[in-house]
Scaffold this motif. Structure first.
Motif, PDB file in Angstrom:
ATOM      1  N   SER A 226       0.860  -1.179   0.000  1.00 19.28           N
ATOM      2  CA  SER A 226       0.000   0.000   0.000  1.00 19.28           C
ATOM      3  C   SER A 226       0.896   1.227   0.000  1.00 19.28           C
ATOM      4  O   SER A 226       1.994   1.214   0.557  1.00 19.28           O
ATOM      5  CB  SER A 226      -0.903   0.017   1.240  1.00 19.28           C
ATOM      6  N   LYS A 227       0.447   2.277  -0.639  1.00 20.87           N
ATOM      7  CA  LYS A 227       1.246   3.497  -0.686  1.00 20.87           C
ATOM      8  C   LYS A 227       1.535   4.009   0.717  1.00 20.87           C
ATOM      9  O   LYS A 227       0.674   3.955   1.596  1.00 20.87           O
ATOM     10  CB  LYS A 227       0.511   4.579  -1.485  1.00 20.87           C
ATOM     11  N   LYS A 228       2.747   4.516   0.913  1.00 16.40           N
ATOM     12  CA  LYS A 228       3.158   4.999   2.222  1.00 16.40           C
ATOM     13  C   LYS A 228       2.206   6.072   2.724  1.00 16.40           C
ATOM     14  O   LYS A 228       1.887   7.022   2.016  1.00 16.40           O
ATOM     15  CB  LYS A 228       4.574   5.558   2.159  1.00 16.40           C
ATOM     16  N   GLY A 229       1.727   5.904   3.937  1.00 17.55           N
ATOM     17  CA  GLY A 229       0.835   6.882   4.554  1.00 17.55           C
ATOM     18  C   GLY A 229      -0.625   6.662   4.259  1.00 17.55           C
ATOM     19  O   GLY A 229      -1.480   7.340   4.817  1.00 17.55           O
ATOM     20  N   SER A 230      -0.945   5.702   3.358  1.00 14.80           N
ATOM     21  CA  SER A 230      -2.353   5.502   2.994  1.00 14.80           C
ATOM     22  C   SER A 230      -2.912   4.193   3.528  1.00 14.80           C
ATOM     23  O   SER A 230      -3.996   3.780   3.131  1.00 14.80           O
ATOM     24  CB  SER A 230      -2.507   5.548   1.474  1.00 14.80           C
ATOM     25  N   GLU A 231      -2.164   3.556   4.437  1.00 16.05           N
ATOM     26  CA  GLU A 231      -2.648   2.297   4.995  1.00 16.05           C
ATOM     27  C   GLU A 231      -4.027   2.487   5.624  1.00 16.05           C
ATOM     28  O   GLU A 231      -4.267   3.446   6.354  1.00 16.05           O
ATOM     29  CB  GLU A 231      -1.671   1.770   6.058  1.00 16.05           C
ATOM     30  N   GLY A 232      -4.906   1.570   5.333  1.00 10.98           N
ATOM     31  CA  GLY A 232      -6.264   1.650   5.872  1.00 10.98           C
ATOM     32  C   GLY A 232      -7.201   2.459   5.011  1.00 10.98           C
ATOM     33  O   GLY A 232      -8.414   2.420   5.196  1.00 10.98           O
ATOM     34  N   LYS A 233      -6.644   3.221   4.041  1.00 11.05           N
ATOM     35  CA  LYS A 233      -7.493   4.052   3.182  1.00 11.05           C
ATOM     36  C   LYS A 233      -7.306   3.705   1.706  1.00 11.05           C
ATOM     37  O   LYS A 233      -7.918   4.331   0.842  1.00 11.05           O
ATOM     38  CB  LYS A 233      -7.176   5.535   3.406  1.00 11.05           C
ATOM     39  N   ASP A 234      -6.450   2.733   1.432  1.00 15.09           N
ATOM     40  CA  ASP A 234      -6.135   2.369   0.057  1.00 15.09           C
ATOM     41  C   ASP A 234      -7.037   1.220  -0.393  1.00 15.09           C
ATOM     42  O   ASP A 234      -6.798   0.060  -0.088  1.00 15.09           O
ATOM     43  CB  ASP A 234      -4.660   1.968  -0.025  1.00 15.09           C
ATOM     44  N   LYS A 235      -8.085   1.561  -1.155  1.00 13.43           N
ATOM     45  CA  LYS A 235      -9.034   0.532  -1.600  1.00 13.43           C
ATOM     46  C   LYS A 235      -8.404  -0.434  -2.600  1.00 13.43           C
ATOM     47  O   LYS A 235      -8.911  -1.529  -2.820  1.00 13.43           O
ATOM     48  CB  LYS A 235     -10.275   1.185  -2.212  1.00 13.43           C
ATOM     49  N   ASP A 236      -7.290  -0.017  -3.219  1.00  8.75           N
ATOM     50  CA  ASP A 236      -6.624  -0.868  -4.201  1.00  8.75           C
ATOM     51  C   ASP A 236      -5.414  -1.589  -3.616  1.00  8.75           C
ATOM     52  O   ASP A 236      -4.568  -2.110  -4.348  1.00  8.75           O
ATOM     53  CB  ASP A 236      -6.176  -0.024  -5.404  1.00  8.75           C
ATOM     54  N   LYS A 237      -5.319  -1.619  -2.296  1.00  3.47           N
ATOM     55  CA  LYS A 237      -4.184  -2.236  -1.618  1.00  3.47           C
ATOM     56  C   LYS A 237      -3.918  -3.644  -2.159  1.00  3.47           C
ATOM     57  O   LYS A 237      -4.830  -4.454  -2.328  1.00  3.47           O
ATOM     58  CB  LYS A 237      -4.467  -2.300  -0.119  1.00  3.47           C
ATOM     59  N   GLY A 238      -2.622  -3.909  -2.436  1.00  2.81           N
ATOM     60  CA  GLY A 238      -2.238  -5.235  -2.881  1.00  2.81           C
ATOM     61  C   GLY A 238      -2.545  -5.545  -4.324  1.00  2.81           C
ATOM     62  O   GLY A 238      -2.430  -6.696  -4.758  1.00  2.81           O
ATOM     63  N   THR A 239      -2.915  -4.534  -5.117  1.00  2.00           N
ATOM     64  CA  THR A 239      -3.217  -4.738  -6.539  1.00  2.00           C
ATOM     65  C   THR A 239      -2.352  -3.808  -7.382  1.00  2.00           C
ATOM     66  O   THR A 239      -1.800  -2.812  -6.885  1.00  2.00           O
ATOM     67  CB  THR A 239      -4.693  -4.455  -6.848  1.00  2.00           C
ATOM     68  N   PRO A 240      -2.239  -4.058  -8.691  1.00  2.00           N
ATOM     69  CA  PRO A 240      -1.457  -3.167  -9.553  1.00  2.00           C
ATOM     70  C   PRO A 240      -1.988  -1.727  -9.552  1.00  2.00           C
ATOM     71  O   PRO A 240      -1.218  -0.794  -9.793  1.00  2.00           O
ATOM     72  CB  PRO A 240      -1.597  -3.810 -10.944  1.00  2.00           C
ATOM     73  N   ALA A 241      -3.278  -1.562  -9.277  1.00  2.00           N
ATOM     74  CA  ALA A 241      -3.854  -0.214  -9.306  1.00  2.00           C
ATOM     75  C   ALA A 241      -3.207   0.703  -8.273  1.00  2.00           C
ATOM     76  O   ALA A 241      -3.105   1.915  -8.488  1.00  2.00           O
ATOM     77  CB  ALA A 241      -5.363  -0.275  -9.071  1.00  2.00           C
ATOM     78  N   THR A 242      -2.750   0.139  -7.145  1.00  2.00           N
ATOM     79  CA  THR A 242      -2.160   0.975  -6.104  1.00  2.00           C
ATOM     80  C   THR A 242      -0.805   1.530  -6.517  1.00  2.00           C
ATOM     81  O   THR A 242      -0.313   2.488  -5.927  1.00  2.00           O
ATOM     82  CB  THR A 242      -2.038   0.192  -4.778  1.00  2.00           C
ATOM     83  N   ILE A 243      -0.189   0.929  -7.547  1.00  2.00           N
ATOM     84  CA  ILE A 243       1.078   1.441  -8.068  1.00  2.00           C
ATOM     85  C   ILE A 243       0.893   1.980  -9.491  1.00  2.00           C
ATOM     86  O   ILE A 243       1.837   2.099 -10.262  1.00  2.00           O
ATOM     87  CB  ILE A 243       2.176   0.352  -8.041  1.00  2.00           C
ATOM     88  N   ASN A 244      -0.365   2.293  -9.828  1.00  2.00           N
ATOM     89  CA  ASN A 244      -0.714   2.958 -11.084  1.00  2.00           C
ATOM     90  C   ASN A 244      -0.444   2.108 -12.327  1.00  2.00           C
ATOM     91  O   ASN A 244      -0.104   2.630 -13.384  1.00  2.00           O
ATOM     92  CB  ASN A 244       0.016   4.298 -11.208  1.00  2.00           C
ATOM     93  N   HIS A 245      -0.600   0.792 -12.181  1.00  2.00           N
ATOM     94  CA  HIS A 245      -0.512  -0.102 -13.326  1.00  2.00           C
ATOM     95  C   HIS A 245      -1.871  -0.770 -13.544  1.00  2.00           C
ATOM     96  O   HIS A 245      -2.737  -0.763 -12.663  1.00  2.00           O
ATOM     97  CB  HIS A 245       0.546  -1.185 -13.093  1.00  2.00           C
ATOM     98  N   GLY A 246      -2.035  -1.374 -14.711  1.00  2.00           N
ATOM     99  CA  GLY A 246      -3.249  -2.108 -15.013  1.00  2.00           C
ATOM    100  C   GLY A 246      -4.310  -1.261 -15.671  1.00  2.00           C
ATOM    101  O   GLY A 246      -4.166  -0.042 -15.845  1.00  2.00           O
ATOM    102  N   ASN A 247      -5.401  -1.888 -16.082  1.00  2.00           N
ATOM    103  CA  ASN A 247      -6.519  -1.215 -16.739  1.00  2.00           C
ATOM    104  C   ASN A 247      -7.416  -0.527 -15.712  1.00  2.00           C
ATOM    105  O   ASN A 247      -7.498  -0.943 -14.561  1.00  2.00           O
ATOM    106  CB  ASN A 247      -7.360  -2.216 -17.538  1.00  2.00           C
TER     107      ASN A 247
END
Length: 408
Positions: A226-247
């Motif tokens: 998960s992006k630093k500082g966004s733990e608990g608020k990152d709905k895309d946690k653990g997916t490529p979307a959280t690092i701006n990859h994927g469709n």
């Protein structure tokens, strides 16, 4: 009583082209993020949408004044903070009272120095701190545009009792017969990255990996990234979307999808009654105004302020109406001012181009100077106090580390 200018505008793309108003937080029963309002126009109720607010228009006019001043077309007092004296902040260049959100009362000015003196302790700082509508010379002398666009020195030594000047110049742009639209969004990843698991790297938990053997552990399981500082608020946690990859699947936005309008209107009003409320007891050299000439001197100062206001309108018009992305308007008629009498009747109409507006201000400033209310157009240049420079550096460091307000 007042000078006004009402100008018709249209989308640069032509009839039916969509424009995007500013967005606001939804409240109550609002269905969009736009400021819709029914207004009575020519005897009919018309659905309107705000395209540029009074505050935003003031900022655009101040920007236009600053550009004209730095080009040498206009001359009037200015206070600015020079950040080029701090190598790490040189990209900020100079931030003037025309750019600061609270003008001369802004914290950037307050927390800067003239030599070794904090601004509030300087001659100019004391003058603007003590200024008020019935004792306006100090503000007129060092920050005249604040008397036009308004200022409230609420964070100064007097708190809520600090200098407070109402706006005398107001401008607003609204769209007429507004109909809300929709906006679509999607993204196709050229690498065709699918929705696989993304883990925090055991080598650096601020970095990611898609290889489970390289993942840090969360108990017995690999730790989802998960992006630093966004733990608990990152709905895309653990997916490529959280690092701006994927469709990104196609979506439709009904809340901020732009609008179509029949036309837009810019309405500018300069209150001459507001300028008359400003009183001047002293000359700009600190001496009392000659009692016999005081009313004449006050009118001359108010005329200089009115000329500065008109110059702001004209120079802003020359910057066109590119309000924001996908919100470009063009005028469909010339800029015409109307002088409104106190007792009604047909208004007196006049036009001003840039050259004539510049000359008008120069003549009005000279006339006021002859009566003791002159302007020194040499900028007062401040430097950021070490504590202000340190604050900006710390803020930048936090942003670089991902510790912004949005994710903390």
């Amino acid at each position: 009583a007042a000078i006004r200018a009402v100008t018709k505008l249209a989308p640069a793309g032509g009839p039916g082209d969509k424009v995007f108003p500013p967005t606001y937080m939804k409240e109550g029963r609002a269905t969009t993020k736009y400021a819709f309002e029914d207004r009575m126009i020519d005897g009919k109720v018309v659905s309107t949408v705000l395209l540029d607010s009074v505050a935003s228009q003031a900022n655009r006019m101040e920007e236009a004044l600053l550009e004209a001043l730095r080009r040498g077309e206009l001359a009037f007092p200015l206070v600015e903070v020079d950040f080029t004296t701090v190598p790490e902040l040189a990209d900020l260049d100079r931030i003037s009272a025309l750019q600061a959100p609270h003008r001369i009362a802004d914290a950037l000015v307050r927390d800067s120095l003239q030599g070794k003196l904090p601004f509030r302790q300087t001659e100019a700082g004391k003058a603007v701190t003590d200024a008020r509508p019935n004792y306006a010379t100090g503000m007129y002398q060092y920050c005249p545009h604040a008397l036009i666009f308004g200022v409230w020195d609420s964070t100064g030594p007097k708190g809520g009792l600090g200098s407070k000047f109402a706006r005398c110049l107001v401008s607003e742009i609204v769209g007429l017969d507004a109909t809300v639209g929709v906006k679509t969004a999607s993204r196709l990843d050229p690498a065709q990255i699918q929705k696989v698991s993304v883990f925090a790297s055991k080598a650096d938990t601020n970095d990611w990996t898609a290889v489970e053997a390289e993942a840090a552990k969360d108990g017995a399981k690999p730790k989802a990234f998960s992006k630093k500082g966004s733990e608990g608020k990152d709905k895309d946690k653990g997916t490529p979307a959280t690092i701006n990859h994927g469709n990104i699947p196609p979506s439709i936005d009904h809340e901020a999808g732009g609008v179509t309008i029949s036309a837009a209107t810019q309405t500018v009003v300069l209150s001459l009654g507001g300028l008359r409320r400003l009183r001047f007891l002293t000359r700009t050299d600190g001496k009392p105004l000659d009692a016999k000439l005081r009313h004449q001197a006050e009118d001359a100062a108010r005329t200089a302020l009115a000329a500065l206001a008109l110059a702001a309108v004209v120079h802003q018009r020359n910057n066109d109406f590119d309000l924001r992305s996908r919100s470009v308007l063009v005028a469909t008629e010339p800029l015409v001012f109307e002088v409104l009498g106190r007792d009604g009747g047909a208004p007196e109409r006049f036009t001003l181009d840039r050259a004539s507006a510049n000359a008008l201000l120069a003549d009005a400033a000279k006339a006021a100077e002859k009566l003791g209310l002159g302007w020194d157009p040499t900028p007062i240049t401040l430097t950021p106090a070490p504590k202000l420079a340190g604050l900006i550096k710390a803020s930048r460091a936090a942003a670089a580390a991902g510790l912004t307000e949005e994710n903390t």
